[in-house]
Design an enzyme around this catalytic site. Sequence first.
Site, PDB file in Angstrom:
ATOM      1  N   HIS A 140      -0.404  -8.319   9.563  1.00  0.00           N
ATOM      2  CA  HIS A 140      -0.780  -6.931   9.314  1.00  0.00           C
ATOM      3  C   HIS A 140      -1.505  -6.757   7.979  1.00  0.00           C
ATOM      4  O   HIS A 140      -1.896  -5.659   7.617  1.00  0.00           O
ATOM      5  CB  HIS A 140       0.492  -6.060   9.343  1.00  0.00           C
ATOM      6  CG  HIS A 140       0.224  -4.600   9.507  1.00  0.00           C
ATOM      7  ND1 HIS A 140       0.530  -3.671   8.529  1.00  0.00           N
ATOM      8  CD2 HIS A 140      -0.330  -3.890  10.530  1.00  0.00           C
ATOM      9  CE1 HIS A 140       0.199  -2.467   8.943  1.00  0.00           C
ATOM     10  NE2 HIS A 140      -0.324  -2.564  10.150  1.00  0.00           N
ATOM     11  N   LYS A 142      -4.402  -6.804   5.027  1.00  0.00           N
ATOM     12  CA  LYS A 142      -5.840  -6.550   4.939  1.00  0.00           C
ATOM     13  C   LYS A 142      -6.301  -7.015   3.558  1.00  0.00           C
ATOM     14  O   LYS A 142      -6.141  -6.294   2.559  1.00  0.00           O
ATOM     15  CB  LYS A 142      -6.173  -5.069   5.111  1.00  0.00           C
ATOM     16  CG  LYS A 142      -5.871  -4.506   6.503  1.00  0.00           C
ATOM     17  CD  LYS A 142      -4.487  -3.965   6.616  1.00  0.00           C
ATOM     18  CE  LYS A 142      -4.267  -3.299   7.970  1.00  0.00           C
ATOM     19  NZ  LYS A 142      -2.865  -2.894   8.170  1.00  0.00           N
ATOM     20  N   ASP A 147     -15.657 -15.301  -3.571  1.00  0.00           N
ATOM     21  CA  ASP A 147     -15.960 -16.228  -4.668  1.00  0.00           C
ATOM     22  C   ASP A 147     -14.831 -16.320  -5.692  1.00  0.00           C
ATOM     23  O   ASP A 147     -15.073 -16.703  -6.843  1.00  0.00           O
ATOM     24  CB  ASP A 147     -17.260 -15.832  -5.377  1.00  0.00           C
ATOM     25  CG  ASP A 147     -18.498 -16.128  -4.527  1.00  0.00           C
ATOM     26  OD1 ASP A 147     -18.374 -16.894  -3.555  1.00  0.00           O
ATOM     27  OD2 ASP A 147     -19.570 -15.581  -4.837  1.00  0.00           O
ATOM     28  N   HIS A 319      -3.047   7.145   7.572  1.00  0.00           N
ATOM     29  CA  HIS A 319      -2.843   5.714   7.763  1.00  0.00           C
ATOM     30  C   HIS A 319      -2.514   5.017   6.446  1.00  0.00           C
ATOM     31  O   HIS A 319      -2.368   3.797   6.394  1.00  0.00           O
ATOM     32  CB  HIS A 319      -4.097   5.089   8.389  1.00  0.00           C
ATOM     33  CG  HIS A 319      -3.883   3.733   8.972  1.00  0.00           C
ATOM     34  ND1 HIS A 319      -4.347   2.582   8.378  1.00  0.00           N
ATOM     35  CD2 HIS A 319      -3.260   3.344  10.102  1.00  0.00           C
ATOM     36  CE1 HIS A 319      -4.013   1.529   9.116  1.00  0.00           C
ATOM     37  NE2 HIS A 319      -3.350   1.966  10.167  1.00  0.00           N
ATOM     38  N   LYS A 321      -0.772   3.672   2.861  1.00  0.00           N
ATOM     39  CA  LYS A 321       0.476   3.030   2.450  1.00  0.00           C
ATOM     40  C   LYS A 321       0.438   2.907   0.935  1.00  0.00           C
ATOM     41  O   LYS A 321       0.231   1.818   0.364  1.00  0.00           O
ATOM     42  CB  LYS A 321       0.618   1.636   3.077  1.00  0.00           C
ATOM     43  CG  LYS A 321       0.483   1.602   4.617  1.00  0.00           C
ATOM     44  CD  LYS A 321      -0.907   1.223   5.034  1.00  0.00           C
ATOM     45  CE  LYS A 321      -1.058   0.906   6.495  1.00  0.00           C
ATOM     46  NZ  LYS A 321      -0.546   1.848   7.433  1.00  0.00           N
ATOM     47  N   ASP A 326       6.251   8.044 -11.818  1.00  0.00           N
ATOM     48  CA  ASP A 326       5.984   8.451 -13.195  1.00  0.00           C
ATOM     49  C   ASP A 326       4.494   8.335 -13.496  1.00  0.00           C
ATOM     50  O   ASP A 326       3.679   8.695 -12.667  1.00  0.00           O
ATOM     51  CB  ASP A 326       6.857   7.654 -14.162  1.00  0.00           C
ATOM     52  CG  ASP A 326       8.335   8.030 -14.021  1.00  0.00           C
ATOM     53  OD1 ASP A 326       8.619   9.158 -13.556  1.00  0.00           O
ATOM     54  OD2 ASP A 326       9.202   7.205 -14.331  1.00  0.00           O
TER      55      ASP A 326
END
Length: 426
Positions: A140, A142, A147, A319, A321, A326
């Site tokens: 899952h 991404k 380089d 979608h 996350k 603080d």
Amino acid sequence: MNSAPLEKVAVAHIATDQPPDEASARDLDYGWQSGNQIELLENGEAYFPKVFDAMRQAQREILLETFILFEDKVGHELRDILVDAARRGVKVVASLDGFGCGELSPAFLAELAEAGVIVQMFDPASKTLGIRTNWFRRLHRKIVVVDARVGFIGGINFSADHLGDYGPEAKQDYAVQVVGPAVADLHHFALAQSGRKVRSRRGWRRRDRRPSPWTSADGDGLVRLIYRDNVQHRDDIEEAYIHALSKAQRRAVIANAYFFPGYRLLREIRNAARRGVHVQLIMQGQPDVLLAKLAARMLYDYLLKDGVVIHEYCQRPLHGKVALVDDDWSTVGSSNLDPLSLSLNLEANVLIRDRAFNQQLYERLDVLSKHHCQTMPENRTPRLWLWRLTVGFLVFHVMRHFPALTGWLPAHKPRLKPFESRAHDR
């Protein structure tokens, strides 16, 4: 299109639940890296141009991991960029999830492979009675590293539904671009997870000291890569949330698409609100998965009664996350706060200690909560309270023990496999 022989791009099958080559579980425990520049990228409009530009400038290597790649305008542009990079001699490794990318055509994958792109599928499986059965323990993450000098990580897949012109179902999401010493960790991790040989822990941090084409100023942000696997890092992301919330003094904002965490994290959210921290949760109000919204709402009464403020984002499917605590702690990544992400899937986040980034993320989320959300009222005398209590109790405990229940399913070891065109012929 005729598929070229893939012997030159094939790699040995790698059990992804076991650290490959020289990268032991101990080697993959990353610390804080200072001196980074971190740029928040909101939605595909900000993310895709940055990633694609970096890939076009690649001189040596592109490492890519993604859960979803679709054959739409974004997927076709990515394919063309990777093909061009491979043809000019750049080493390109694309690790794709067998479930999220399971609908890619053999011709699409073969075009990548023929150009020299190393295409690897995580746990591919054919359909059974027209239904995909490889639902659990997904790749899952991404991640893109170019380089070993610029890295991208977040929740945005390579699909057109992350662009506003997709329509009402376009997703609201976030990623970051990282330039600086933390890219060495992203690079080391991506190499190890793709099955490439990596240097020992002592050797991997050698820096490329040439000026980066993606930044002209020194950064000073602290960044740490964390991840979860199904071996020795099962709880790292959840523990990071719990630790940050336990130290919160003033504010905490969590924007998460699929919210159904375990009791320990729920308790820490509630406890922070009890001691006077302004805790805000931003959830899906227009869900792409209805069950996710229903499950999250089972937790509302538990949190609202202790002062947690809950917003439902209603402009389009959320979608994201991301979270902040603080003024200087933030996290961005692929991990939802639900049983799949916290107990089954392979996930990766970055933790960020940077006041400017924290403030920027707060301002973006503040716009969402004030202008595009509905705020959930505390219902002190709910109707059908006994029914809600009973259903909530059942759903809570089923979801809480969901990872253990999946152990009853036929066991298999997810593996990262080279693309072979014959396996995709139907």
